[in-house]
Design a protein around this motif. Structure first.
Motif, PDB file in Angstrom:
ATOM      1  N   GLU A 147      52.646  91.664  41.235  1.00  0.00           N
ATOM      2  CA  GLU A 147      53.410  92.348  40.174  1.00  0.00           C
ATOM      3  C   GLU A 147      54.556  92.194  40.022  1.00  0.00           C
ATOM      4  O   GLU A 147      54.694  92.317  39.238  1.00  0.00           O
ATOM      5  N   LYS A 148      55.026  90.888  40.882  1.00  0.00           N
ATOM      6  CA  LYS A 148      56.317  90.028  40.856  1.00  0.00           C
ATOM      7  C   LYS A 148      56.843  88.686  41.514  1.00  0.00           C
ATOM      8  O   LYS A 148      55.538  88.833  42.270  1.00  0.00           O
ATOM      9  N   ASN A 149      57.250  87.734  41.008  1.00  0.00           N
ATOM     10  CA  ASN A 149      57.781  86.982  41.943  1.00  0.00           C
ATOM     11  C   ASN A 149      58.720  87.062  42.958  1.00  0.00           C
ATOM     12  O   ASN A 149      59.985  88.147  41.915  1.00  0.00           O
ATOM     13  N   HIS A 150      59.218  86.068  43.244  1.00  0.00           N
ATOM     14  CA  HIS A 150      60.424  86.214  45.070  1.00  0.00           C
ATOM     15  C   HIS A 150      61.097  84.653  44.570  1.00  0.00           C
ATOM     16  O   HIS A 150      59.929  83.872  44.252  1.00  0.00           O
ATOM     17  N   LEU A 151      62.484  85.117  44.440  1.00  0.00           N
ATOM     18  CA  LEU A 151      62.465  83.946  45.325  1.00  0.00           C
ATOM     19  C   LEU A 151      63.017  83.514  47.600  1.00  0.00           C
ATOM     20  O   LEU A 151      63.890  84.498  47.114  1.00  0.00           O
ATOM     21  N   ARG A 152      62.979  83.099  48.202  1.00  0.00           N
ATOM     22  CA  ARG A 152      62.756  83.103  49.243  1.00  0.00           C
ATOM     23  C   ARG A 152      63.677  82.157  49.531  1.00  0.00           C
ATOM     24  O   ARG A 152      63.284  81.056  49.468  1.00  0.00           O
ATOM     25  N   TRP A 153      65.093  82.548  50.013  1.00  0.00           N
ATOM     26  CA  TRP A 153      66.602  81.409  50.156  1.00  0.00           C
ATOM     27  C   TRP A 153      66.803  81.215  52.015  1.00  0.00           C
ATOM     28  O   TRP A 153      67.546  82.351  51.663  1.00  0.00           O
ATOM     29  N   VAL A 154      66.937  80.380  52.480  1.00  0.00           N
ATOM     30  CA  VAL A 154      66.420  79.926  54.160  1.00  0.00           C
ATOM     31  C   VAL A 154      68.353  79.283  53.695  1.00  0.00           C
ATOM     32  O   VAL A 154      68.322  78.633  53.726  1.00  0.00           O
ATOM     33  N   VAL A 195      66.335  87.430  49.611  1.00  0.00           N
ATOM     34  CA  VAL A 195      65.301  87.854  49.185  1.00  0.00           C
ATOM     35  C   VAL A 195      65.426  87.847  47.961  1.00  0.00           C
ATOM     36  O   VAL A 195      66.608  89.834  47.735  1.00  0.00           O
ATOM     37  N   TRP A 196      65.188  87.389  46.976  1.00  0.00           N
ATOM     38  CA  TRP A 196      65.596  88.163  44.795  1.00  0.00           C
ATOM     39  C   TRP A 196      63.886  88.656  44.827  1.00  0.00           C
ATOM     40  O   TRP A 196      63.248  88.054  45.322  1.00  0.00           O
ATOM     41  N   ASP A 197      63.954  89.620  44.095  1.00  0.00           N
ATOM     42  CA  ASP A 197      62.857  90.325  43.205  1.00  0.00           C
ATOM     43  C   ASP A 197      62.631  89.500  41.851  1.00  0.00           C
ATOM     44  O   ASP A 197      64.298  89.948  41.339  1.00  0.00           O
ATOM     45  N   LEU A 198      62.085  88.703  41.516  1.00  0.00           N
ATOM     46  CA  LEU A 198      62.043  88.472  39.281  1.00  0.00           C
ATOM     47  C   LEU A 198      61.240  89.225  39.254  1.00  0.00           C
ATOM     48  O   LEU A 198      59.925  89.275  39.562  1.00  0.00           O
TER      49      LEU A 198
END
Length: 321
Positions: free
Chosen positions: A220-227, A269-272
């Motif tokens: 459905e969408k991409n994400h960025l997950r940043w520790v 976490v960002w939705d892209l």
């Protein structure tokens, strides 16, 4: 009153903690003491299980990437440099997110070692469990997997075995072909496991411009997950400042939606948009890192708008471990 179980007076076999198997809590302890397991060796085992180490990878190079590979990345490998160098007959030690058949570790035919990261562990200290598995893998027979066990409570941790000055540079893979040197000639069992794993893997890319940030693609969408390595309260304040100022996104169609909490670190976490690839997010992520650094440097009290933004971020936080 129930009679107390008589204590065995004779000489009992001496077993180390690593040799005592786990049995039912009310059964006699296998060490031969005559006491129930829960009152003997089970006491230390229960303590080890409940004594959770909040940041098991703290002090290791690439702590954020350790967390990402443990919780977020389907298929990746990293060369692990040992503090005392590689033993004779071990050409390399490779950390892997997942191994075939969910093995904790594998000694290949050529003597090299694969150490699995995403397995269940028996205690509250992942670092100690992985170190125990690694030590056993280094001396295992070539061509054999290493089975799971409860690590000794006084055993070493990864921080004791790995080179503190070494690098930690994950290589993210599209699938799990790294499991075997020649995947086309793998056994039927391993091939089936490889096929299932590849089908479930979410496409993932590690960003090159910032540390421990991973782009992933979902239907459905991409994400960025940043520790991120910053203290949680300080980081949430900084994110709230940026969010209230309209500066928390990574560009048009992107949105900071919340965060994970994993192994003592926070993972925003960002939705892209589905059309935004990993290469498209590199520059916006680098620019966000600059804004975040400035926000982290502020110690001014949060404004009402910033407090509301912080409350929203806190409400959307999920704990993974």
């Amino acid at each position: 009153m129930a009679k107390k179980r008589p204590q065995t007076k004779g000489k009992q076999p001496q077993l180390t903690d690593g040799q005592v198997p786990v049995v039912g809590a009310r059964e006699p302890c296998p060490c031969g003491s005559g006491r129930r397991y829960k009152a003997c060796h089970g006491r230390a085992a229960a303590h080890a299980v409940t004594e959770l180490v909040q940041r098991p990878f703290e002090g290791l190079p690439g702590e954020g990437d350790w967390v990402a590979l443990r919780e977020l990345v389907p298929a990746a490998t990293v060369e692990l440099p040992l503090k005392d160098g590689l033993p004779d007959g071990v050409p390399s030690v490779l950390l892997a997110t997942v191994l075939p058949m969910a093995w904790p570790a594998l000694r290949r035919d050529d003597g090299s070692v694969l150490l699995g990261l995403q397995n269940d562990t028996a205690s509250g200290d992942i670092s100690r469990d992985l170190a125990d598995t690694l030590q056993r893998a280094l001396t295992a027979e070539p061509g054999s997997p290493v089975q799971a066990r409860r690590a000794p409570a006084d055993g070493p941790r990864l921080q004791d075995l790995l080179d503190p000055d070494g690098t930690f540079e994950p290589i993210v893979h599209a699938g799990f072909e790294f499991w075997v040197p020649d995947s086309e000639n793998a056994s039927t069992e391993v091939s089936a496991s490889l096929e299932r794993a590849n089908a479930a893997a979410i496409p993932t890319v590690k960003l090159s411009g910032v540390d421990s940030a991973y782009w992933c693609e979902t239907p459905e969408k991409n994400h960025l997950r940043w520790v991120m390595p910053h203290p949680e309260e300080q980081l949430l304040d900084a994110l709230a400042r940026l969010h209230a100022a309209g500066a928390s996104s990574l560009g048009d169609g992107t949105r900071l939606v919340g965060s994970f909490r994993a192994h003592g670190l926070t993972v925003p976490v960002w939705d892209l948009p589905s059309g935004m690839g990993a290469e498209d997010i590199e520059k916006p992520a680098a620019e966000f890192a600059e804004r975040l650094a400035k926000a982290l440097g502020s110690d001014a009290p949060l404004t009402p708008e910033e407090r509301r933004a912080r409350g929203g971020l806190t409400n959307r936080q999920v704990t993974l471990s």
